[in-house]
Motif scaffolding. Structure first.
Motif, mmCIF file in Angstrom:
data_model
loop_
_atom_site.group_PDB
_atom_site.id
_atom_site.type_symbol
_atom_site.label_atom_id
_atom_site.label_comp_id
_atom_site.label_asym_id
_atom_site.label_seq_id
_atom_site.Cartn_x
_atom_site.Cartn_y
_atom_site.Cartn_z
ATOM 1 N N ILE A 2 0.828 -1.100 -0.205
ATOM 2 C CA ILE A 2 0.191 0.043 -0.018
ATOM 3 C C ILE A 2 0.915 1.184 -0.063
ATOM 4 C CG2 ILE A 2 -1.704 1.352 1.343
ATOM 5 C CD1 ILE A 2 -2.716 -1.282 2.231
ATOM 6 N N ILE A 3 1.993 1.237 0.799
ATOM 7 C CA ILE A 3 2.825 2.381 0.830
ATOM 8 C C ILE A 3 3.447 2.641 -0.479
ATOM 9 C CG2 ILE A 3 5.085 3.474 1.774
ATOM 10 C CD1 ILE A 3 4.012 2.074 4.382
ATOM 11 N N GLY A 4 3.925 1.572 -1.121
ATOM 12 C CA GLY A 4 4.618 1.609 -2.637
ATOM 13 C C GLY A 4 3.474 2.439 -3.569
ATOM 14 N N ALA A 5 2.235 1.910 -3.504
ATOM 15 C CA ALA A 5 1.238 2.269 -4.311
ATOM 16 C C ALA A 5 0.994 3.797 -4.050
ATOM 17 C CB ALA A 5 -0.134 1.667 -4.164
ATOM 18 N N ILE A 40 -4.551 13.436 -4.000
ATOM 19 C CA ILE A 40 -4.939 12.656 -4.784
ATOM 20 C C ILE A 40 -4.256 11.182 -4.612
ATOM 21 C CG2 ILE A 40 -5.078 12.400 -7.403
ATOM 22 C CD1 ILE A 40 -5.157 15.653 -7.582
ATOM 23 N N ALA A 41 -3.265 11.172 -4.451
ATOM 24 C CA ALA A 41 -2.343 9.925 -4.310
ATOM 25 C C ALA A 41 -2.915 9.083 -3.247
ATOM 26 C CB ALA A 41 -1.063 10.069 -3.934
ATOM 27 N N LEU A 42 -3.589 9.827 -1.902
ATOM 28 C CA LEU A 42 -4.265 9.094 -0.899
ATOM 29 C C LEU A 42 -5.643 8.607 -1.452
ATOM 30 C CD1 LEU A 42 -3.977 8.507 2.140
ATOM 31 C CD2 LEU A 42 -5.143 10.599 2.481
ATOM 32 N N VAL A 43 -6.160 9.481 -2.091
ATOM 33 C CA VAL A 43 -7.484 8.771 -2.831
ATOM 34 C C VAL A 43 -7.289 7.701 -3.747
ATOM 35 C CG1 VAL A 43 -9.356 9.374 -4.321
ATOM 36 C CG2 VAL A 43 -8.906 10.979 -2.574
ATOM 37 N N MET A 44 -6.335 7.675 -4.572
ATOM 38 C CA MET A 44 -5.991 6.693 -5.439
ATOM 39 C C MET A 44 -5.586 5.286 -4.577
ATOM 40 S SD MET A 44 -6.414 7.532 -8.485
ATOM 41 C CE MET A 44 -5.640 6.619 -9.656
#
Length: 85
Positions: A2-5, A40-44
């Motif tokens: 998840i952190i990598g994503a 946006i990265a958190l939402v994705m």
């Protein structure tokens, strides 16, 4: 995983939202430069956890972007004042 994503999406959106002119300016508001891509990265990433397929992620981002554009047309002056502070 998840952190990598999150990091992949964050770096992708930082690359998309930054321009060389913004990076050349040594401005105190550099936190604004990373605020929008981080959100946006958190939402994705949360959509990745929920197993939403890639095309739906793009559609959600387009819908959100369109809604934000309409909001900016309505509340543009207030948003500009917040951005400058």
């Amino acid at each position: 995983m998840i952190i990598g994503a999150f990091l992949v999406y964050f770096l992708l959106f930082v690359f998309i939202f930054t321009s060389p002119e913004k990076l050349k300016r040594k401005d105190k508001r550099m936190k604004h430069l990373f605020f929008i891509p981080a959100i946006i990265a958190l939402v994705m990433t949360s959509l990745t956890v929920l197993k939403v397929y890639f095309i739906y992620k793009i559609l959600i981002l387009l819908f959100t972007g369109f809604t934000l554009l309409l909001s900016y047309w309505q509340w543009g002056a207030q948003i500009k004042r917040w951005w400058e502070s």
